[in-house]
Design an enzyme around this catalytic site. Structure first.
Site, PDB file in Angstrom:
ATOM      1  N   GLU A 104     -38.777 -39.698  78.343  1.00 46.05           N
ATOM      2  CA  GLU A 104     -39.964 -39.997  79.147  1.00 46.05           C
ATOM      3  C   GLU A 104     -39.905 -41.462  79.569  1.00 46.05           C
ATOM      4  O   GLU A 104     -40.345 -42.348  78.861  1.00 46.05           O
ATOM      5  CB  GLU A 104     -41.235 -39.713  78.343  1.00 46.05           C
ATOM      6  N   ASP A 121     -47.780 -33.646  73.112  1.00 48.67           N
ATOM      7  CA  ASP A 121     -47.526 -35.068  73.355  1.00 48.67           C
ATOM      8  C   ASP A 121     -47.956 -35.880  72.131  1.00 48.67           C
ATOM      9  O   ASP A 121     -48.473 -36.996  72.251  1.00 48.67           O
ATOM     10  CB  ASP A 121     -48.245 -35.556  74.614  1.00 48.67           C
TER      11      ASP A 121
END
Length: 390
Positions: free
Chosen positions: A123, A269
């Site tokens: 990410e 997440d």
């Protein structure tokens, strides 16, 4: 092994026969009212596309201890997770190389890590440098797409980087996305300040997903067009959602489900404080943070500012169901067979003959879901002894 349980989609009793790590047969079963009430539910194991850490173990602190990835894989069993993607975020190039290499090495040495880690999610660091869109990612390490640098990271990872979150606002993003896609990497749009045209080009170049849609965004946006509307409008994009009750309001979740249908998926997440008791903690990214008894993680000095997600997929399924946003079956699919299918994992077959026997047995009570037993490839890898016999 034969498992008798209630099918999570129908609520009807079934027998699931497991042989050689796969589901050999699934068939209706007879059960009277008393037996039916005593049976757990059976569902496919959960698949999390974005986990930064769990139970105090962090994929973004260097160096990553050799045992950490396998430990996380084992700890996640109590959460019903049978496959996940450790997530490494924006950092110095050498730190990213070290982190992905450590995860790859663990997959070579630890059978639990190898079985459950389906790939690595990188990410960043090719995200927006703008405040708001950048989120908690360190500005000093944000950079433009660099193919040679990515290839060095992929080599360090032994080819295990499977998902890359980026912003297509950088010059040359379309060509970069095409190279990633051609190499087999799934490209996801996130932490972006891209224009509608740039997002359209990204999708045409092969981008397939939106990372934690609606988060990692500016507090204020133009009414229209903007990058949220455009991602919803792009039919090819799947949307990942953090449904912890804090990151997105119910209205947003409902609209995304209406727009995306079966292309809506849940992710945790989760940061490394997930699975930890409530209290105040000092982190290497957000500084002093508070994990409330209600499960919300926020900055100690700014209560309104979230400091990441501290809840797992089971919690998200509970929230979606309790708030009437989705049925239990659909919410479970958003966290299991849909992400598995999106990433082309065999587990996408769910509860069907020939599918991998990645099976979660769970119970419902007081709005909570509790994993009673978890099977990975037909082997019982977790059993809730404390709840046995309830």
């Amino acid at each position: 092994m034969i498992l008798k349980a209630l099918h999570y989609r129908t609520g009807e009793p079934v027998e699931i026969e497991v042989e050689a790590g796969r589901i050999a047969r699934i068939a209706s079963a007879e059960a009277d009212r008393a037996e039916r009430d005593a049976l757990p539910y059976a569902a496919p194991g959960l698949v999390d596309l974005q986990i930064n850490g769990f139970a105090g173990h962090d994929f973004n602190r260097s160096p990553i201890p050799p045992e950490l990835p396998g430990t996380v894989a084992r700890e996640l069993r109590r959460e019903g997770v049978t496959a996940f993607y450790p997530t490494v975020i924006t950092n110095a190039p050498a730190a990213i190389a070290s982190q992905v290499a450590a995860i790859a090495e663990a997959c070579e040495q630890d059978t639990d890590a190898a079985a459950c880690i389906a790939g690595i999610h990188l990410e960043g660091p090719f995200i927006s440098p703008e405040d708001g869109a950048r989120g908690a990612h360190a500005l000093e390490f944000v950079r433009a797409p660099d193919w040679e640098l990515f290839c060095r990271w992929q080599e360090a990872a032994g080819g295990r980087i499977a998902i890359l979150t980026l912003s297509p606002e950088w010059e040359g993003s379309g060509a970069f996305i095409r190279r990633l896609t051609d190499s087999g990497v799934t490209v996801s749009i996130g932490h972006t300040a891209a224009t509608a045209e740039q997002i359209e080009e990204a999708v045409a170049s092969g981008a397939r997903m939106s990372t934690h849609f609606g988060n990692g965004a500016h507090l204020t946006l133009p009414r229209h067009p903007n990058y949220l509307w455009e991602q919803l409008a792009q039919d090819e994009l799947y949307s990942c959602l953090i449904a912890d009750g804090f990151h997105l309001p119910d209205q947003v979740l409902k609209v995304v489900l209406k727009a995306k249908g079966e292309k809506a998926m849940l992710v945790s997440d989760a940061v490394y404080l997930s699975g930890m008791p409530p209290g105040e903690y000092t982190t290497h990214i957000g500084g002093r943070v508070v994990l409330t008894p209600q499960g919300r993680l926020h900055l100690a000095e700014q209560e309104r500012m979230l400091a990441g997600s501290a809840q797992m997929l089971l919690w998200g399924i509970e929230q979606m169901t309790a708030r009437g946003i989705a049925s239990l079956a659909d919410a479970w699919d958003m966290a299991s067979v849909r992400p598995a299918g999106f990433m082309r994992l065999p587990a996408a077959a769910g509860l069907s003959a020939g599918a991998p026997a990645d099976i979660a047995l769970f119970r419902r009570g007081d709005g909570k879901l509790r994993i009673e037993q978890l099977c990975k490839a037909g082997k019982v890898v977790y059993r809730d002894e404390a709840g046995a016999g309830e």
